[in-house]
Write a protein that holds these residues in place. Sequence first.
Motif, PDB file in Angstrom:
ATOM      1  N   HIS A 172       3.909  -1.103   3.584  1.00 25.94           N
ATOM      2  CA  HIS A 172       3.013   0.120   3.162  1.00 25.94           C
ATOM      3  C   HIS A 172       4.329   1.579   3.268  1.00 25.94           C
ATOM      4  O   HIS A 172       5.077   1.452   3.851  1.00 25.94           O
ATOM      5  CB  HIS A 172       2.249   0.697   4.446  1.00 25.94           C
ATOM      6  CG  HIS A 172       1.072   1.525   3.974  1.00 25.94           C
ATOM      7  ND1 HIS A 172       0.037   2.113   4.066  1.00 25.94           N
ATOM      8  CD2 HIS A 172       1.393   3.184   3.729  1.00 25.94           C
ATOM      9  CE1 HIS A 172      -1.203   2.476   3.302  1.00 25.94           C
ATOM     10  NE2 HIS A 172       0.273   3.855   3.122  1.00 25.94           N
ATOM     11  N   SER A 179       0.909   5.588   0.520  1.00 26.38           N
ATOM     12  CA  SER A 179      -0.049   7.185   0.098  1.00 26.38           C
ATOM     13  C   SER A 179       1.540   8.252  -0.083  1.00 26.38           C
ATOM     14  O   SER A 179       2.114   7.801  -0.488  1.00 26.38           O
ATOM     15  CB  SER A 179       0.723   7.143   2.222  1.00 26.38           C
ATOM     16  OG  SER A 179      -0.026   6.109   2.981  1.00 26.38           O
ATOM     17  N   ASP A 210      -3.322   4.679  -1.298  1.00 25.89           N
ATOM     18  CA  ASP A 210      -3.866   4.184  -1.365  1.00 25.89           C
ATOM     19  C   ASP A 210      -4.940   5.259   0.028  1.00 25.89           C
ATOM     20  O   ASP A 210      -5.644   4.998   0.528  1.00 25.89           O
ATOM     21  CB  ASP A 210      -3.818   2.758   0.022  1.00 25.89           C
ATOM     22  CG  ASP A 210      -3.576   1.780  -1.077  1.00 25.89           C
ATOM     23  OD1 ASP A 210      -4.862   1.231  -2.184  1.00 25.89           O
ATOM     24  OD2 ASP A 210      -2.527   1.369  -1.139  1.00 25.89           O
ATOM     25  N   TRP A 211      -3.785   6.362  -0.019  1.00 29.64           N
ATOM     26  CA  TRP A 211      -3.790   7.666   1.601  1.00 29.64           C
ATOM     27  C   TRP A 211      -3.264   8.239   0.868  1.00 29.64           C
ATOM     28  O   TRP A 211      -2.824   8.196  -0.082  1.00 29.64           O
ATOM     29  CB  TRP A 211      -3.623   6.634   2.694  1.00 29.64           C
ATOM     30  CG  TRP A 211      -3.791   5.703   3.621  1.00 29.64           C
ATOM     31  CD1 TRP A 211      -4.528   4.457   2.924  1.00 29.64           C
ATOM     32  CD2 TRP A 211      -2.954   5.337   4.561  1.00 29.64           C
ATOM     33  NE1 TRP A 211      -4.459   3.246   4.442  1.00 29.64           N
ATOM     34  CE2 TRP A 211      -3.774   4.085   5.033  1.00 29.64           C
ATOM     35  CE3 TRP A 211      -1.900   5.840   5.810  1.00 29.64           C
ATOM     36  CZ2 TRP A 211      -3.087   3.270   6.481  1.00 29.64           C
ATOM     37  CZ3 TRP A 211      -1.650   5.379   6.869  1.00 29.64           C
ATOM     38  CH2 TRP A 211      -1.687   4.151   7.215  1.00 29.64           C
ATOM     39  N   HIS A 243       1.018  -0.728  -0.236  1.00 35.14           N
ATOM     40  CA  HIS A 243       0.128   0.152  -0.120  1.00 35.14           C
ATOM     41  C   HIS A 243       1.439   0.954  -0.209  1.00 35.14           C
ATOM     42  O   HIS A 243       1.730   1.325   0.519  1.00 35.14           O
ATOM     43  CB  HIS A 243      -0.797  -0.294   1.015  1.00 35.14           C
ATOM     44  CG  HIS A 243      -1.529  -1.064   1.453  1.00 35.14           C
ATOM     45  ND1 HIS A 243      -1.702  -2.471   1.878  1.00 35.14           N
ATOM     46  CD2 HIS A 243      -3.020  -1.133   0.539  1.00 35.14           C
ATOM     47  CE1 HIS A 243      -2.803  -2.997   1.338  1.00 35.14           C
ATOM     48  NE2 HIS A 243      -3.029  -2.434   1.012  1.00 35.14           N
ATOM     49  N   ARG A 255       2.454  -3.192  -6.651  1.00 32.20           N
ATOM     50  CA  ARG A 255       1.234  -3.377  -5.763  1.00 32.20           C
ATOM     51  C   ARG A 255       0.940  -4.852  -5.259  1.00 32.20           C
ATOM     52  O   ARG A 255       0.701  -5.264  -4.008  1.00 32.20           O
ATOM     53  CB  ARG A 255      -0.058  -3.400  -6.809  1.00 32.20           C
ATOM     54  CG  ARG A 255      -1.040  -3.844  -6.076  1.00 32.20           C
ATOM     55  CD  ARG A 255      -1.380  -2.857  -5.182  1.00 32.20           C
ATOM     56  NE  ARG A 255      -2.127  -1.628  -5.375  1.00 32.20           N
ATOM     57  CZ  ARG A 255      -2.581  -0.365  -3.851  1.00 32.20           C
ATOM     58  NH1 ARG A 255      -2.213  -0.009  -3.213  1.00 32.20           N
ATOM     59  NH2 ARG A 255      -3.328   0.722  -4.262  1.00 32.20           N
ATOM     60  N   GLU A 290       0.963  -4.640   6.929  1.00 33.68           N
ATOM     61  CA  GLU A 290       0.449  -3.715   6.338  1.00 33.68           C
ATOM     62  C   GLU A 290       0.102  -2.338   7.747  1.00 33.68           C
ATOM     63  O   GLU A 290       0.093  -1.429   7.932  1.00 33.68           O
ATOM     64  CB  GLU A 290      -1.067  -3.510   5.812  1.00 33.68           C
ATOM     65  CG  GLU A 290      -1.230  -4.341   4.646  1.00 33.68           C
ATOM     66  CD  GLU A 290      -0.078  -5.393   4.080  1.00 33.68           C
ATOM     67  OE1 GLU A 290      -0.654  -6.806   5.212  1.00 33.68           O
ATOM     68  OE2 GLU A 290       0.357  -5.964   3.266  1.00 33.68           O
TER      69      GLU A 290
END
Lengths: 261, 374
Positions: B341, B4, B53-54, B2, B372, B238
């Motif tokens: 992440h 951000s 994702d964020w 993930h 990914r 994660e």
Amino acid sequence: MTEISFSTRDVALSSGPLRVRSGGKGRPLVHLHSTAGPRETKVLEAMADHHLVHAPVMPGFDGTAKHASVTTIIGLADLVAGYISQECGGEADVMGESFGGWIGLWLAARHPALIGQLVLEAPAGLRRKELIAVPKDDAHLFSMRHAVPENAPKEANPETRKANRQAMQDYAQGVEFDEPLAGKLGDIKARTLVLMGSQDGIIPRDSGHILKAGIPQSHLTYIWGAAHAIEFDQPARASALILDFLDRGESFLVRQAAGAA
Amino acid sequence: MHFSFFHLMPWTDLPEAPTQWPARNAPFNPERGTELYDTYMSTMAHAEACGFDWVGANEHHFSPYSMMANCNLVGAAMTQRTKSIKLAMLGNLLPLLNPVRVAEEYAMLDVMSGGRLVAGFVRGIPHEYIAYNVSPDESRGRMREALNIILKAWTEPEPFGWEGEFYQYRAISIWPKPRQTPHPRILMSASNLESAQFVGEFPSMVGLTLVGDLDVARSIIDSFRESANAHGRNPSPEDILVGQQTCIADTDEEAEERMAEALAYFHGVLMRPQQDAQRIVIQKSRFFGQEGAGDYFMKRLQTLKGRTIKQQIEAGSILCGSPQTVVKQIKRLKQHLGTGHINMNMKLGTMPDSAVIHGMELFRDKVLPEVRAL
């Protein structure tokens, strides 16, 4: 805090003699002890600075004789009601620790005219079975009771501890969740302060929620840094809060300026 | 994995470094400020279209380093500009704030966004304690107590009071409550072993930023895992977020050149005034309880500042290069740190906003498809 001397005497009640430790002066405050039995605490001393504290020893605890006609928690509540009528001028504030809180709840539900305000410290009697934590060992059990080990009281001798526990079990009769009591919470007229230790491993948070939802005029407060034995873990925090509640009633919700009387 | 997209919202127009902390605000131009906020928030909202994702924001005080005194305001704007991306507040400086207010604002963001909040709680960097006049010695105690209040404020079914060491409330019952149950995902940062142990006590992700050395970063993550295990939790990849200053360009040379210029402004101008304040706090308080942690904190910044771009890439401190190069760097981070992440800070100092947007789109088109599934 001034030096308060407590004295002990036996009071004759209709069901038998009741040993009572008392001290201080002011509005009567009846303190109901936990399964551990009557203990000297800084909280009790702080209360006696402002109140005439009556700390009865429930019959069968600490070597006292049981009363033949008193066999249940309700029976103990009625016994304390008799004591308040006879020795406290017919009304007193009441505070109860754990097992003593259970008695205090029945006392307030059955004898509302005798109770001014009610303080419950991690009260027993409303523990749902599925939420009761089972200690892994003695050390774990200790941590469920005490968040500040250095403040823990010296244990009573094993015989007394065993006898006190047996006395509690005799009165509780195997009940963990007192359904009739849960149904009576709405009858409690006294403004009630429920204290729960933020790290209590004995009484689930759920018990506090049930009391807050059920008692019409109630306040639930967590004491940070306390496990089950709130009076030992955080005596200063607990004392200040209880005294403010007893002194100001519902106004205790409003913060006072520093130094305000 | 993930990812951000994080924005620090820097002030880009200072001709020279302020000499003292706090930085004097006479050079601040409000009209320019309005332009920057608009550009920055558009860029942040664009992260959704770029596959992140964020989108993340944080809180700093009294410095051109960041124009974000309250990231929750930016989060509120993002609830209206985005549809699906998680909104990561990374985070509120908990020991400096009223915890009930934080619980309320985070709950509002969670409800307004349809349950997209990631709730970051950070102790902050040392000089923030001067800004809000809170004793740095109390930072850890306030953090622990405030976090417990917030968790209760989010989850208690009945009104409750709190009698604590730093906080006393006679009645708490927040409206709204968060949309996510039992509560929004939590993230706390750790820059040393002590804070990693602390984070592990809570049901929280851990976040590391400004990695100076991969082995040190690994030891911090191991410490977090050990603490979490001791508290009955087994963190997944994660749950481990690693922050990286990031520049993705068409070629390695272009990325390195842009990064060098941007970091020169970042370290030489934006970071300059707070270094003295941080030194004072670290030397004159017990902000860092663990021996050597304060020295490590100060040296880490100096070390990063003194390294070339290539040295920073090698140390695992930054992601910088063409998409193909950045893919390799991400794989290396994954392998060394076990992270699932990565938090990319792409608007570094004077980095042109057009270059940031281009880097975000290169990430979407050429990096993300390769990483990914890691």
